[in-house]
Write an enzyme that holds these catalytic residues in place. Structure first.
Site, short mmCIF file in Angstrom:
data_model
loop_
_atom_site.label_atom_id
_atom_site.label_comp_id
_atom_site.label_asym_id
_atom_site.label_seq_id
_atom_site.Cartn_x
_atom_site.Cartn_y
_atom_site.Cartn_z
N ALA A 133 0.86 -1.19 0.00
CA ALA A 133 0.00 0.00 0.00
C ALA A 133 0.89 1.23 0.00
O ALA A 133 2.06 1.16 0.38
CB ALA A 133 -0.86 -0.01 1.26
N GLY A 192 0.50 -5.19 0.77
CA GLY A 192 -0.63 -5.25 -0.16
C GLY A 192 -0.25 -5.90 -1.48
O GLY A 192 -1.12 -6.46 -2.17
N GLU A 236 -0.64 -9.47 -0.98
CA GLU A 236 -2.07 -9.73 -0.80
C GLU A 236 -2.79 -9.78 -2.15
O GLU A 236 -3.64 -10.64 -2.38
CB GLU A 236 -2.68 -8.66 0.12
N GLU A 273 4.19 -5.51 7.30
CA GLU A 273 3.39 -4.46 7.93
C GLU A 273 3.79 -4.17 9.37
O GLU A 273 3.69 -3.03 9.82
CB GLU A 273 1.90 -4.82 7.87
C1 3H9 Z 1 0.72 -2.39 3.33
O1 3H9 Z 1 0.91 -2.82 2.24
C2 3H9 Z 1 -0.57 -2.52 4.07
C3 3H9 Z 1 -1.57 -3.41 3.38
O2 3H9 Z 1 -1.61 -4.66 4.01
C4 3H9 Z 1 -2.92 -2.79 3.54
C5 3H9 Z 1 -3.60 -2.49 2.28
C6 3H9 Z 1 -4.99 -1.91 2.47
N1 3H9 Z 1 4.68 3.41 -0.35
O3 3H9 Z 1 13.49 1.96 0.24
P1 3H9 Z 1 13.88 2.65 -1.02
C7 3H9 Z 1 9.42 4.81 -1.69
S1 3H9 Z 1 1.90 -1.54 4.18
C8 3H9 Z 1 5.15 4.62 -0.67
O4 3H9 Z 1 14.87 3.76 -0.95
P2 3H9 Z 1 15.02 0.19 -1.99
C9 3H9 Z 1 10.47 5.24 -0.69
O5 3H9 Z 1 9.95 6.16 0.22
C10 3H9 Z 1 3.26 -1.46 3.06
N2 3H9 Z 1 6.44 4.85 -0.99
O6 3H9 Z 1 14.35 1.62 -2.15
C11 3H9 Z 1 11.51 5.84 -1.61
O7 3H9 Z 1 11.06 7.12 -1.99
P3 3H9 Z 1 12.10 8.32 -2.22
C12 3H9 Z 1 3.99 -2.74 3.06
C13 3H9 Z 1 7.27 3.80 -0.94
O8 3H9 Z 1 15.25 -0.31 -3.35
C14 3H9 Z 1 11.42 4.95 -2.85
O9 3H9 Z 1 10.16 4.31 -2.79
N3 3H9 Z 1 5.19 -2.57 2.26
C15 3H9 Z 1 6.84 2.52 -0.60
O10 3H9 Z 1 16.15 0.25 -1.03
C16 3H9 Z 1 12.51 3.90 -2.89
O11 3H9 Z 1 12.51 3.18 -1.67
C17 3H9 Z 1 6.34 -2.18 2.81
O12 3H9 Z 1 6.45 -1.97 3.99
C18 3H9 Z 1 5.48 2.34 -0.30
N4 3H9 Z 1 4.98 1.14 0.01
O13 3H9 Z 1 13.90 -0.71 -1.28
C19 3H9 Z 1 7.50 -2.03 1.86
N5 3H9 Z 1 7.89 1.68 -0.62
O14 3H9 Z 1 12.93 7.93 -3.40
C20 3H9 Z 1 8.27 -0.79 2.16
C21 3H9 Z 1 8.95 2.42 -1.00
O15 3H9 Z 1 11.24 9.50 -2.43
N6 3H9 Z 1 9.34 -0.55 1.22
N7 3H9 Z 1 8.58 3.70 -1.19
O16 3H9 Z 1 12.89 8.39 -0.94
C22 3H9 Z 1 10.50 -1.21 1.26
O17 3H9 Z 1 10.72 -2.10 2.05
C23 3H9 Z 1 11.56 -0.77 0.30
O18 3H9 Z 1 11.25 0.54 -0.11
C24 3H9 Z 1 11.71 -1.66 -0.97
C25 3H9 Z 1 12.71 -0.98 -1.95
C26 3H9 Z 1 12.24 -3.03 -0.55
C27 3H9 Z 1 10.39 -1.82 -1.68
#
Ligand code: 3H9
Length: 711
Positions: free
Chosen positions: A63, A107, A110, A130
């Site tokens: 999400a 998500g 999911e 999450e």
């Molecule tokens: C969820 O899904 C709840 C659901 O169950 C409910 C649904 C109803 N959203 O980390 P990076 C941005 S909760 C918005 O430097 P990497 C991040 O801020 C979510 N932005 O890259 C950054 O922006 P900026 C569950 C996001 O390659 C840019 O992307 N998911 C999101 O080192 C690059 O990120 C998570 O918790 C997001 N979801 O790592 C995953 N994700 O360039 C969280 C990233 O402006 N994310 N951004 O600074 C991660 O773990 C890592 O970002 C990922 C990439 C592994 C994806």
């Protein structure tokens, strides 16, 4: 057709592509686009099957966390209800194949689980992270995941938040096939093959074959809660996710998903999710440094020379070798190198025993580490990191020599934890390429790296070291060149206040317990013993601390050092230590404290845990406000990142500055002023704290204001 979701037909298969950079987060547009494309493909007679794939570097990373943040603060539309979209996918007559690469997280997983089949490239990772944000899956993940991988594994994945790789996912039944080569083409092939089979295609939510019986469930739930308590102390979401998974077994699917959604909403509005979402964005914000564009040129770092084969040098060498870099360790004698390399090997042996690395991976890493007496090998290095004894004269001597032998473009870094970078740089002819890289011990494990900017450090040097930090898997925080930088500068008043508290009547154990109950990874006395009580002793002398007239000096720490009680390494410090290195309260120290206090005429009394937290954590916050006002830290969020990643501050409290905001700056300022009156000038309120409190503002607003001014 939507901008972020497109669809094209290949050989009778509709390929739906999600394109919402950078990570294909599930914005409302993505969900709408996906719904429209799925419905269109289902009603198109030319389509026999459907593939959903992500454009760019990943499938769907979850999400949109910005939306969750808005919701946590009571604004915005909040988390989308995915139920209709997921049911549309799952109930359709045509097979839907989810094609995964990069990460399918939250998500994202999911959505993938609502598909009838999942295929992935070998490098793909899948997880429900999450809990890292203080919430639980909110799009039926707690209901579908146990149906695919069983309750035990679902609990493990949701409580730890750790993703799993494609090979394990295949073994568990979370995915059906691994695609070597082009993912979309492989997924289309898979879908065509599947489409020839007669339906119905498997609906995850209708499966029960992996769910345990009601009798077999309680021990699994009990073990899950134990895991949650052990690995994520004091946190709500990890326990709550076990409840939601339990509902997948005890309730019909539709009631289970409603239960999940209720828990999700309660948590997202709670304090812990606000804090953890803050930590998520704070960690990503640190690399945004004013004056350094995102695409600033960076120098290639392939070979790193490390000066000094001690514990710190060895840890840095391991961090670099683990990241695939070639390492050259230099010391003055062959014996020192041998001891240093021995320590590295023994650390790697422990990693093998704990299953962190295979023996082959260790052999590969050790193969990248070379040793040499003297400076000759340094000429090949792109980056030199000095990790010698904390002494200015010695560091200057080393840097003068390094400037002579290192290649002209090489960066020279010092791992000093307290000394002035500009003085060190002054003995070189390349001050623009001199920078502080303050690693935290053990350097191969701790995520924090303070990147210390000297007066002459160039933007390219900073950009290069920021990218170097990322390559090592660390969080690099740019800090100003002032004594102790950010982390240690703030730690001193915190540590000394704890020492004054025990002189005033608490015990080290009481202080440490109050701090660990608050959520600190370790108590400050245990930390001092681990780091070495003599280390702070040397810093006290080097920085001439407590030299102001009338300043209260800590009385016991020096005496411990004079008694040779240096902490864990001598088996005794503030505590005693057995073989397991667990601190044991020592009556000898308690008598020493009592006698010292008596001799100094201190009236001792008892302290409540609340008082202990206020005296210690508020000291940290007050100094943090000074650090921020002086520009030693760029943002309050940077301070939080330093403390969460390097000093064991609980992430679920967001870091010291975020915590201060949540307590309320007016309250903090009130207590600090009171301590100032009662305890003396060391408690003088930081002007920034006083101002923000007066204005009814917060450190978060201060950051937002600074960002607006910089834009
Ligand atoms: C969820 O899904 C709840 C659901 O169950 C409910 C649904 C109803 N959203 O980390 P990076 C941005 S909760 C918005 O430097 P990497 C991040 O801020 C979510 N932005 O890259 C950054 O922006 P900026 C569950 C996001 O390659 C840019 O992307 N998911 C999101 O080192 C690059 O990120 C998570 O918790 C997001 N979801 O790592 C995953 N994700 O360039 C969280 C990233 O402006 N994310 N951004 O600074 C991660 O773990 C890592 O970002 C990922 C990439 C592994 C994806």
């Amino acid at each position: 057709m939507s901008d972020v979701v497109t669809s094209a037909i290949h050989e009778g298969i509709a390929v739906i592509t999600i394109n919402n950079p950078p990570v294909n987060a599930l914005s409302p547009e993505v969900i709408d686009g996906l719904t429209v494309s799925i419905a269109a493909a289902q009603s198109d007679p030319a389509v026999n099957g459907i593939v959903v794939v992500g454009a760019g570097r990943t499938f769907i990373a979850g999400a949109d966390i910005k939306g969750l943040d808005a919701m946590a603060w009571g604004a915005g539309e909040g988390a989308p209800d995915m139920h209709d979209a997921l049911t549309l996918i799952e109930d359709g007559p045509k097979p839907v194949v989810m094609a995964l690469h990069g990460t399918a997280l939250g998500g994202g997983l999911e959505v993938a689980m609502a598909g009838h089949y999942r295929v992935a490239v070998p490098g793909a990772a899948m997880g429900q992270p999450e809990v890292n944000l203080g919430i639980i899956p909110g799009a039926e993940g707690t209901q579908r995941l146990p149906r695919l991988v069983g309750v035990e594994k679902a609990i493990e994945m949701c409580v730890t938040g750790k993703p799993i790789k494609a090979s394990e996912a295949l073994q568990l039944g979370l995915i059906d096939h691994i695609v070597d080569g082009d993912l979309a083409a492989g997924a289309v092939r898979f879908a065509r093959e599947i489409a020839t089979r007669s339906g119905p295609h498997p609906k995850t939510r209708e499966r029960t074959d992996k769910l345990p019986s009601l009798e077999a469930l309680p021990p699994l739930i009990h073990a899950g809660k134990e895991l949650a308590r052990k690995t994520r102390r004091n946190q709500h979401a990890p326990l709550a996710v076990v409840d939601a998974i339990e509902a997948a077994v005890t309730l019909p699917y539709d009631q289970g998903r409603v239960r999940e959604r209720g828990i999700f909403f309660d948590l997202v509005k709670g304090e812990q999710s606000k804090a953890l979402i803050h930590v998520f964005f704070a960690e990503r914000g640190v690399s945004k440094v004013p004056g350094i564009p995102k695409d600033a040129p960076v120098a290639a770092i392939n070979t790193v020379a490390i000066i000094g084969a001690g514990t710190m040098g060895g840890g840095i060498a391991m961090a670099c070798a683990n990241a695939g870099l070639t390492v050259q360790i230099t010391d003055t004698t062959a014996a020192a190198l041998e001891t240093g390399l021995g320590r590295i090997k023994s650390n790697y042996d422990t990693s093998v025993k704990r299953g962190r690395f295979t023996p082959e991976a260790v052999a590969e890493r050790l193969g990248r580490i070379h040793t040499q007496v003297g400076y000759e090998g340094v000429a090949a290095a792109d980056l030199v990191i000095e990790a010698v004894f904390e002494n200015m004269a010695l560091k200057k001597q080393v840097f003068a020599e390094l400037d002579r032998v290192a290649k002209p473009g090489a960066l020279l870094a010092t791992n000093t934890s307290t000394l002035d970078i500009d003085q060190i740089a002054s003995v070189t002819a390349r001050a623009e390429r001199v920078v502080g890289l303050h690693f935290f011990s053990p350097a191969n494990i701790m995520r924090l790296l303070e990147i210390v900017r000297g007066a002459a450090t160039s933007p390219e040097t900073l950009a290069t070291t920021l990218s170097f930090a990322k390559r090592l898997g660390k969080v690099g925080v740019v800090v100003g060149n002032a004594p102790g930088f950010v982390g240690n500068r703030m730690m001193f008043p915190y540590m000394y206040e704890a020492q004054f508290l025990v002189e005033d009547g608490a015990t080290p154990e009481q202080v440490d317990r109050a701090l660990t109950d608050f959520g600190m990874a370790m108590g400050i006395f245990a930390v001092d013993d681990m780091a070495g009580v003599d280390v702070a002793w040397r810093v006290r002398q080097e920085l001439n601390q407590f030299s102001e007239p009338g300043a209260r000096k800590p009385l016991v720490a020096d005496q411990l050092c004079e008694m040779g009680r240096f902490g864990q390494k001598t088996g005794r410090g503030w505590y005693r230590y057995g073989d397991d290195r667990k601190p044991i309260p020592d009556p000898e120290v308690l008598s020493l404290i009592e006698e010292t206090a008596k001799a100094a005429g201190i009236q001792r009394r008892s302290f409540t845990p609340e008082e202990i937290i206020e005296r210690t954590i508020y000291a940290l916050i007050n100094e943090g406000a000074r650090v921020l006002e002086e520009g030693v830290a760029l943002r309050a969020a940077d301070i939080d990142t330093v403390y969460v990643n390097g000093y064991g501050f609980p992430a679920y409290r967001g870091g010291p500055m975020f915590y201060a905001d949540r307590v309320g700056l007016e309250k903090i300022q009130g207590r600090v002023s009171q301590f100032h009156r009662e305890l003396g000038d060391r408690w003088a309120p930081a002007p920034l704290l006083a101002r923000l409190a007066r204005e009814g503002s917060t450190f978060r607003q201060f950051d937002a204001e600074r960002a607006r001014q910089a834009a």
